[in-house]
Design an enzyme around this catalytic site. Structure first.
Site, PDB file in Angstrom:
ATOM      1  N   ASP A 163     -59.601  -3.946 -43.289  1.00  0.00           N
ATOM      2  CA  ASP A 163     -61.038  -3.769 -43.016  1.00  0.00           C
ATOM      3  C   ASP A 163     -61.365  -2.297 -42.780  1.00  0.00           C
ATOM      4  OD1 ASP A 163     -63.635  -4.572 -42.790  1.00  0.00           O
ATOM      5  OD2 ASP A 163     -63.473  -5.311 -40.738  1.00  0.00           O
ATOM      6  N   LYS A 167     -62.294  -4.936 -25.963  1.00  0.00           N
ATOM      7  CA  LYS A 167     -62.633  -5.811 -27.088  1.00  0.00           C
ATOM      8  C   LYS A 167     -62.312  -7.253 -26.708  1.00  0.00           C
ATOM      9  CE  LYS A 167     -61.776  -4.678 -31.410  1.00  0.00           C
ATOM     10  NZ  LYS A 167     -63.036  -4.907 -32.131  1.00  0.00           N
ATOM     11  N   GLY A 198     -67.456  -6.351 -34.087  1.00  0.00           N
ATOM     12  CA  GLY A 198     -66.709  -6.281 -35.330  1.00  0.00           C
ATOM     13  C   GLY A 198     -66.266  -7.655 -35.775  1.00  0.00           C
ATOM     14  N   GLY A 199     -65.359  -7.661 -36.767  1.00  0.00           N
ATOM     15  CA  GLY A 199     -64.900  -8.930 -37.314  1.00  0.00           C
ATOM     16  C   GLY A 199     -64.098  -9.752 -36.330  1.00  0.00           C
ATOM     17  N   GLY A 255     -70.663  -2.439 -29.526  1.00  0.00           N
ATOM     18  CA  GLY A 255     -70.794  -2.915 -30.897  1.00  0.00           C
ATOM     19  C   GLY A 255     -70.044  -4.214 -31.070  1.00  0.00           C
ATOM     20  N   VAL A 266     -67.308  -5.442 -28.469  1.00  0.00           N
ATOM     21  CA  VAL A 266     -66.649  -4.367 -27.750  1.00  0.00           C
ATOM     22  C   VAL A 266     -67.590  -3.870 -26.656  1.00  0.00           C
ATOM     23  CG1 VAL A 266     -65.520  -2.121 -27.933  1.00  0.00           C
ATOM     24  CG2 VAL A 266     -65.460  -3.703 -29.865  1.00  0.00           C
TER      25      VAL A 266
END
Length: 837
Positions: free
Chosen positions: A612, A514, A495-496, A493, A500
């Site tokens: 977040d 990450k 993210g901000g 996935g 990852v």
């Protein structure tokens, strides 16, 4: 014709494993196999399987059923105790099968006396059958030893054994691996999102395609436990499930008549987690990628130098040194403790108290203190303890040993001491000079020959620890993480902070890697911030295993969460996909998330504002325990001034941003409380909080939900997919009320996370919440927004946000002015001024 097709479909549905008809070759009474002739065999009609004697050691033989290539041993007469010498034989008698040794002593028999056995047969599915004139009286499939094949059913009354290890299917549907028939070191249950079906007679089966499933009359279609890595590949591949002698349960593949087998799945991914793998007092660790066994220290010696898995023993017993016992420290080591293990004691104490408790206890032989935030201390009291050492383990263990004993000096020592004084310093100088030359020579050879070796570099980087703080994570090289992730191939996935990827470390530990983006800190500053993140340990926080800071590369290595993120379960549309969580699991996820955020806000040395909180950042482990991820990547706020400090970088996600983000007001821990409230409402409803539909009268779901709450319509807010389940409506009401308290517009009206947790747990009464004012956050195309202090970036954000709809909700004046663009310059100047300071 239609009735025949329906009957065939029913047979295939009820018996999913018996998809092909097996032929068999009949053997008459008196047929005999000799251990001295391993080429002699009883074969199936198509020679797919054969029963013959195979060599299992020096002058030891076992009667086993194997595939044509000999790689797959699927059944052994007598199991582990069925070995005979070269004079042994297997005979088919009227009483059944009998395995005898060279002396004529019976080693094993089929226990079918007085049942009139008249013949035997071996089918092409690998099943050995004994029959009388009218029926089958015995089957090897009903008496498995350590393996099963695709056409074989494994029921709750059966067991696979290999040495001290055994495998069971419980009547509840759980799969368990046990050591010595007592310690359960692996337990795989049914997916907790599946409604309890009150299983009647569960069975485990391996399909020819490589799917391992549990079937029961109350489970429609069964439930899948595992896939082999070569699932559905090839047409002439035999897949079989086997309990190996190392205590691990694996799926293997063997291609056609090949004499080789390939591992395709393992129940215990970390071999060192298998209880007793290295024997009593043995310590399991990894050499490159393979597990190895060793002893705790020089105070111990191997029981068998030729077989390190036999464990270790003390050179001097504790009983032989009364009063001089001490403890040996073993960093990054734990002694395995599984439940139920009645001979171990558990305390919640610090590391020093954990060591002393074992030292003063006469029954304690070793102890383990966990540094993962739980404060747990295990005292090992049994005669058998199993150890695991790894640089990634956040634990310290102590083992009790006898103190150092000085040997008696030789009788001539005093008289010879003076004559040796002159010669002693000469010897010392010679030894030091020799060592210096050897070290210099080896260093030169390494510099020229091994400095560019990727294997050596990866090994040294993997076990090099960060020197800035005690207990810091492991430092990895970028090349090593490239290899671990296979070139960052499997993306989990984004993210901000970056993407990852899934990876597997050298010790076979699955991790999530990450790749950070936009991290401009220097290497030293980055290391210190990573050390700060790694100092936070809690059961409901994703554990940081290591990091990489090399050139422009900044990566973090986290523990891998098998079940992914919460949003995959909350917003799944297919009710039969197996991804829907029941209410009990949802409420436990809500509690676990609240505990993790409470720890960040109120229990850390520095208050950490996550900034977040959303379902995508709440991960679920294999037992569906919630763990908060991506914490600590935002600014750390000092608890003394976190109520008044404004962050210079605004980060968050549409639908979860507190009003103060967009109004350019100070950001505190109450901003996380707002985001958590939105997540809690989504856990209850199974819908996005900003969702607008005809069902909600075209209103944002959070606004519509409060109107339904005022009407007392809790069932309308609750996820409709939970309608047929047993739902605790008192918990539902408490969760809904708490969510509305959390999303109050004014931060002062929102409770602290500690109070939120108490209200959810029922410790504190929940008062009726006032109506929260809805805030329009804009409709950005992405899932996350990132407002820096740059004026043009803020102007672009303001211009991209459309004017709020009159039917959506009430708005805060400060937010309205920023979104509409009338106060953009003022807001930008404020951010720039804060950035400069």
């Amino acid at each position: 014709m239609i009735l025949q097709l329906l009957s065939l479909s029913l047979i295939l549905y009820v018996s999913p494993f018996f998809l092909t008809q097996s032929l068999s070759a009949t053997l008459s009474l008196g047929s005999t196999l000799l251990a001295s002739n391993t080429n002699q065999a009883w074969t199936s009609p198509n020679s797919t399987f054969s029963l013959s004697f195979v060599s299992v050691g020096a002058s030891s033989y076992a009667a086993a059923i194997t595939n044509s290539g000999g790689a797959a041993v699927i059944w052994t007469a007598g199991g582990d105790n069925g070995t005979v010498d070269s004079g042994g034989s297997l005979q088919l008698l009227s009483s059944g099968l009998r395995l005898t040794n060279g002396s004529g002593a019976t080693v094993w028999e089929s226990s079918t006396a007085n049942r009139g056995v008249s013949s035997a047969s071996l089918t092409d599915s690998g099943e050995l059958l004994l029959s009388n004139a009218s029926a089958t009286v015995w089957s090897s499939f009903d008496h498995p030893t350590n393996a099963i094949v695709p056409s074989q059913n494994f029921t709750s009354g059966m067991v696979l054994r290999s040495g001290l290890y055994s495998f069971f299917l419980l009547s509840s549907g759980n799969l368990t691996l046990r050591w010595n028939n007592s310690i359960v070191y692996w337990n795989q249950g049914l997916n907790s999102s599946i409604i309890n079906a009150n299983l009647s007679s569960p069975s485990l089966g391996l399909q020819s395609t490589g799917i391992l499933s549990i079937f029961d009359s109350n489970l429609i279609g069964g439930t899948i436990i595992a896939y082999s890595s070569d699932y559905a590949e090839g047409s002439n591949i035999l897949r079989f499930l086997k309990l190996d002698s190392d205590g691990n349960l694996r799926i293997y593949s063997s291609d056609g008549g090949s004499n080789t087998k390939t591992e395709r799945w393992a129940a215990v991914t970390d071999q060192c987690e298998v209880f007793g793998f290295c024997g009593n007092m043995g310590i399991c660790s990894y050499n490159d990628t393979n597990p190895i066994c060793g002893c705790p220290s020089q105070n111990f010696e191997p029981v068998d130098v030729n077989d390190r898995r036999q464990g270790c023993k003390r050179k001097m017993k504790i009983e032989d040194c009364p009063g001089s016992a001490t403890t040996l420290e073993l960093p990054h080591t734990k002694f395995l403790t599984y439940q139920p293990e009645l001979s171990s004691e558990t305390f919640f104490v610090g590391i020093s108290a954990c060591r002393l408790n074992c030292l003063v206890s006469s029954s304690c032989v070793a102890s383990t203190s966990l540094s993962d935030g739980t404060g747990l201390c295990y005292l090992k009291t049994p005669d058998f303890v199993s150890g695991y050492e790894s640089p990634a383990l956040p634990s310290t263990s102590y083992v009790k040993v006898c103190g150092p004993v000085s040997p008696n000096p030789p009788p001539s020592w005093e008289t010879a001491k003076k004559s040796w004084r002159l010669q002693a310093w000469i010897i010392v100088v010679a030894i030091v000079a020799t060592l210096f030359v050897l070290i210099a020579l080896e260093g030169s050879l390494w510099w020229w020959c091994c400095r560019n070796s990727p294997k050596f570099g990866a090994l040294s980087a993997q076990y090099a620890l960060l020197e800035y703080a005690s207990g810091a994570p492991v430092q990895f090289s970028y090349k090593e993480l490239q290899r671990s992730t296979k070139g960052f191939r499997e993306k989990l996935g984004a993210g901000g902070f970056g993407a990852v990827y899934k990876g597997v470390l050298a010790n076979r530990t699955a991790v999530a890697v990450k790749q950070l983006e936009g991290i401009e800190q220097g290497e030293k500053q980055f290391r210190m911030e990573v050390a700060t993140i790694s100092s936070t340990h809690h059961l409901n926080l994703v554990r940081l295993i290591g990091f990489c800071s090399e050139g422009r590369h900044r990566l973090l290595v986290y523990e891998f969460m098998k079940n992914g993120s919460l949003d995959n379960f909350l917003f799944a549309t297919d009710e039969h996909s197996g991804k829907m969580l029941n209410w009990e699991t949802r409420f436990n996820v809500a509690l676990g998330t609240a505990r993790g955020i409470t720890y960040l806000h109120e229990e850390c040395r520095d208050c950490i504002v996550h900034c977040d909180i959303k379902p995508e950042n709440i991960l679920l482990d294999e037992n569906y325990n919630a763990k908060v991820s991506d914490f600590g990547l935002a600014k750390l706020i000092n608890p003394k001034d976190h109520r008044h400090r404004t962050l210079t970088s605004v980060r968050g996600t549409r639908g979860y941003l507190a009003p103060e983000w967009l109004a350019n007001l100070p950001i505190t821990s109450k901003s996380d409380v707002y985001s958590y409230g939105m997540v809690l409402l989504e856990i209850v409803s199974g819908r996005r909080n900003f969702e607008v539909s005809a069902e909600t009268n075209r209103k944002k779901f959070s606004v519509w939900a409060y109107e339904e709450f005022e009407k007392g319509n809790m069932e309308g807010i609750l996820d409709g997919r939970l309608g047929d389940q047993d739902v605790d409506m008192e918990q539902v009401l408490r969760a809904i009320q708490v969510s509305f308290w959390c999303i109050q517009e004014q931060p002062s009206q929102r409770p602290m996370m500690g109070k939120v947790l108490q209200m959810l747990e029922g410790i504190t009464d929940v008062e009726r919440p006032p109506a929260p004012k809805a805030v329009t956050e804009g409709s950005l195309s992405g899932t996350s927004i990132n407002m820096s202090s740059n004026i043009s970036a803020l102007s672009t954000f303001a211009a991209s946000a459309p004017a709020p709809s009159s039917s959506s909700s009430l708005q805060t004046p400060g937010v309205s002015s920023i979104v509409s663009g009338r106060n953009t310059e003022k807001a930008s100047s404020s951010l720039l001024e804060s950035e400069t300071k």
